[in-house]
Each structure stands twice: as structure tokens, then as C-alpha cells.
Enzyme design. Structure first.
Site, PDB file in Angstrom:
ATOM      1  N   GLN A 132      14.603  19.713 -12.080  1.00  0.00           N
ATOM      2  CA  GLN A 132      14.247  18.954 -13.785  1.00  0.00           C
ATOM      3  C   GLN A 132      13.980  17.243 -13.480  1.00  0.00           C
ATOM      4  O   GLN A 132      15.258  16.793 -12.623  1.00  0.00           O
ATOM      5  CB  GLN A 132      15.024  18.974 -14.563  1.00  0.00           C
ATOM      6  CG  GLN A 132      14.693  18.468 -16.148  1.00  0.00           C
ATOM      7  CD  GLN A 132      14.951  18.993 -17.457  1.00  0.00           C
ATOM      8  OE1 GLN A 132      15.937  19.256 -16.938  1.00  0.00           O
ATOM      9  NE2 GLN A 132      14.227  18.678 -18.743  1.00  0.00           N
ATOM     10  N   ASP A 186      -0.604  15.704 -15.282  1.00  0.00           N
ATOM     11  CA  ASP A 186       0.650  15.648 -14.663  1.00  0.00           C
ATOM     12  C   ASP A 186       0.235  14.728 -13.600  1.00  0.00           C
ATOM     13  O   ASP A 186      -1.136  15.165 -12.965  1.00  0.00           O
ATOM     14  CB  ASP A 186       1.203  16.512 -13.377  1.00  0.00           C
ATOM     15  CG  ASP A 186       2.688  16.378 -13.039  1.00  0.00           C
ATOM     16  OD1 ASP A 186       3.898  17.232 -13.653  1.00  0.00           O
ATOM     17  OD2 ASP A 186       2.298  15.156 -12.378  1.00  0.00           O
ATOM     18  N   HIS A 201       5.033  23.023 -17.368  1.00  0.00           N
ATOM     19  CA  HIS A 201       4.453  23.082 -15.901  1.00  0.00           C
ATOM     20  C   HIS A 201       2.676  24.100 -16.441  1.00  0.00           C
ATOM     21  O   HIS A 201       3.573  25.717 -16.383  1.00  0.00           O
ATOM     22  CB  HIS A 201       4.384  23.283 -14.343  1.00  0.00           C
ATOM     23  CG  HIS A 201       5.961  21.995 -14.680  1.00  0.00           C
ATOM     24  ND1 HIS A 201       5.393  20.747 -14.398  1.00  0.00           N
ATOM     25  CD2 HIS A 201       7.296  21.827 -14.541  1.00  0.00           C
ATOM     26  CE1 HIS A 201       6.904  19.969 -13.747  1.00  0.00           C
ATOM     27  NE2 HIS A 201       7.850  20.667 -14.215  1.00  0.00           N
ATOM     28  N   ASN A 222      11.371  23.894 -15.450  1.00  0.00           N
ATOM     29  CA  ASN A 222      12.747  23.524 -14.943  1.00  0.00           C
ATOM     30  C   ASN A 222      14.008  23.118 -15.548  1.00  0.00           C
ATOM     31  O   ASN A 222      13.540  22.676 -16.543  1.00  0.00           O
ATOM     32  CB  ASN A 222      12.621  22.307 -13.806  1.00  0.00           C
ATOM     33  CG  ASN A 222      11.527  22.890 -12.000  1.00  0.00           C
ATOM     34  OD1 ASN A 222      11.489  23.818 -12.232  1.00  0.00           O
ATOM     35  ND2 ASN A 222      11.113  21.835 -12.665  1.00  0.00           N
ATOM     36  N   HIS A 241       9.357  20.331 -20.481  1.00  0.00           N
ATOM     37  CA  HIS A 241       7.588  20.576 -20.641  1.00  0.00           C
ATOM     38  C   HIS A 241       7.716  21.889 -20.080  1.00  0.00           C
ATOM     39  O   HIS A 241       8.635  22.620 -18.956  1.00  0.00           O
ATOM     40  CB  HIS A 241       7.515  19.067 -19.763  1.00  0.00           C
ATOM     41  CG  HIS A 241       8.327  18.473 -18.392  1.00  0.00           C
ATOM     42  ND1 HIS A 241       9.580  17.871 -18.296  1.00  0.00           N
ATOM     43  CD2 HIS A 241       8.240  19.318 -17.284  1.00  0.00           C
ATOM     44  CE1 HIS A 241      10.715  18.053 -17.279  1.00  0.00           C
ATOM     45  NE2 HIS A 241       9.006  18.639 -16.744  1.00  0.00           N
TER      46      HIS A 241
HETATM   47  P1  AMP Z   1      10.380  18.305 -13.417  1.00  0.00           P
HETATM   48  O1  AMP Z   1      10.116  18.241 -12.259  1.00  0.00           O
HETATM   49  O2  AMP Z   1      10.259  19.917 -13.823  1.00  0.00           O
HETATM   50  O3  AMP Z   1      11.086  17.477 -14.137  1.00  0.00           O
HETATM   51  O4  AMP Z   1       8.566  18.084 -13.575  1.00  0.00           O
HETATM   52  C1  AMP Z   1       8.479  16.429 -14.101  1.00  0.00           C
HETATM   53  C2  AMP Z   1       7.205  16.365 -13.746  1.00  0.00           C
HETATM   54  O5  AMP Z   1       6.346  15.077 -14.580  1.00  0.00           O
HETATM   55  C3  AMP Z   1       6.867  15.959 -12.264  1.00  0.00           C
HETATM   56  O6  AMP Z   1       5.092  17.176 -12.222  1.00  0.00           O
HETATM   57  C4  AMP Z   1       5.815  14.691 -12.222  1.00  0.00           C
HETATM   58  O7  AMP Z   1       4.818  14.496 -11.628  1.00  0.00           O
HETATM   59  C5  AMP Z   1       5.488  14.194 -14.155  1.00  0.00           C
HETATM   60  N1  AMP Z   1       5.640  12.764 -14.608  1.00  0.00           N
HETATM   61  C6  AMP Z   1       5.553  12.063 -14.378  1.00  0.00           C
HETATM   62  N2  AMP Z   1       6.051  11.201 -15.302  1.00  0.00           N
HETATM   63  C7  AMP Z   1       4.487  11.186 -15.576  1.00  0.00           C
HETATM   64  C8  AMP Z   1       3.934  10.344 -16.163  1.00  0.00           C
HETATM   65  N3  AMP Z   1       3.993   9.376 -16.325  1.00  0.00           N
HETATM   66  N4  AMP Z   1       2.932  10.879 -16.763  1.00  0.00           N
HETATM   67  C9  AMP Z   1       2.404  12.321 -16.233  1.00  0.00           C
HETATM   68  N5  AMP Z   1       3.186  13.376 -15.463  1.00  0.00           N
HETATM   69  C10 AMP Z   1       4.234  12.739 -14.902  1.00  0.00           C
END
Ligand code: AMP
Ligand code: ZN
Length: 137
Positions: free
Chosen positions: A95, A32, A103, A88, A101
Site C-alpha cells: 500500500q 489509475d 484496484h 493492498n 482503495h
Molecule cells: P497502492 O499501492 O495499492 O496504495 O495503490 C496506489 C495506486 O494509486 C497506484 O496504482 C498509483 O498508480 C495510483 N495513484 C497514485 N496517485 C494517483 C492519482 N493522483 N491519480 C490516479 N491514480 C493514482
């Protein structure tokens, strides 16, 4: 199916580079970019599912097995003291990227990840109501 507008489709399928910890025919596990703690990773299916509700049961089963294996490897490799699996669904649940995805978050004593909630209150009536609603769905 892939979604050409989805950044996680592109990352999962190697169209956008990422720091990949693991890959197989169904998933990619990447670091992440905004980690809650050292080693925070995301498990991404290569197919597009917006969230848990779109995910098919076969992919859901494989995702959990892959997450379990990765959690063991990451905890040992990084010397973590604990581990959170977080997933999420929907804006209300936090989300922000609408490609399913999980975490994978290694936890360390005294880290600042702060994954917690304030316990609320309930009543026997509310619990009975929730039970009735869910069981009758
Ligand atoms: P969520 O809030 O569960 O949708 O999580 C989205 C996650 O994606 C967050 O922890 C972000 O830091 C991560 N994220 C968003 N864009 C990228 C990216 N290009 N590469 C890696 N992580 C990302
Ligand atoms: Zn996608």
C-alpha cells in the site's frame, strides 16, 4: 470524515480532477495514473478510511457490490479476457496511498501486469498452527 491531507479524499470528492468512470454518493471510480494494464481503475470511498481495517462493514459491502458491477462493465467495454481485484493494506503489502482503495484491473492475454507470487512451502504443523491462532483470535 475526510482527511484534508489525503489526496484520495480530494480526488474522491472532486476537489482534484480525475478521469471518473463512475460516481455515486459513496464512491468514485477513477482511472489509475500508473496502470498495470489498459483500463486499470481505482474504487475510492468518499469518506476517509486508511485501509480495510478501518473500513466499516456497510461501506465494505457496498464497495464489493460496486466493484463487481464495474468489473462486469469494464470487462465487456474493454474486451478484457480476465479481471483482477486487488486491495493492498499496509506498507508490507504494497500500500502506498493510505486511503482505502480497490484496484480494478482488466487483464488481457499476453499483457504485462504480472500480478503473481512464487508459491512457497508449508507443513502440516504450520497449517495447524495458523488454524489454531486464527480460530482462537
Ligand atoms: P497502492 O499501492 O495499492 O496504495 O495503490 C496506489 C495506486 O494509486 C497506484 O496504482 C498509483 O498508480 C495510483 N495513484 C497514485 N496517485 C494517483 C492519482 N493522483 N491519480 C490516479 N491514480 C493514482
Ligand atoms: Zn482519504
Amino acid at each position: 470524515m475526510k482527511d484534508s491531507n489525503c489526496i484520495f479524499c480530494k480526488i474522491a470528492n472532486g476537489k482534484i480532477p480525475s478521469t471518473t468512470l463512475y460516481e455515486d454518493e459513496d464512491f468514485r471510480v477513477i482511472l489509475d495514473l500508473g496502470p498495470a494494464a489498459r483500463g486499470h481503475a481505482l474504487l475510492l470511498p468518499k469518506e476517509h478510511f486508511a485501509d480495510l481495517f478501518e473500513l466499516d462493514e456497510k461501506t465494505a459491502s457496498k464497495a464489493m457490490v460496486t466493484a463487481k458491477r464495474m468489473a462486469a462493465r469494464m470487462k465487456a467495454a474493454l474486451g478484457a479476457d480476465g479481471f483482477n481485484l486487488v486491495q493492498n493494506n499496509g506498507e508490507a503489502a504494497g500500500q502506498t496511498v493510505f486511503h482505502f482503495h480497490m484496484h480494478l484491473i482488466p487483464r488481457y492475454k499476453d499483457d504485462h501486469a504480472g500480478i503473481s507470487w512464487k508459491p512457497g512451502n508449508t507443513t502440516p504443523e504450520e497449517m495447524a498452527e495458523v488454524k489454531r491462532l486464527v480460530e482462537n483470535q
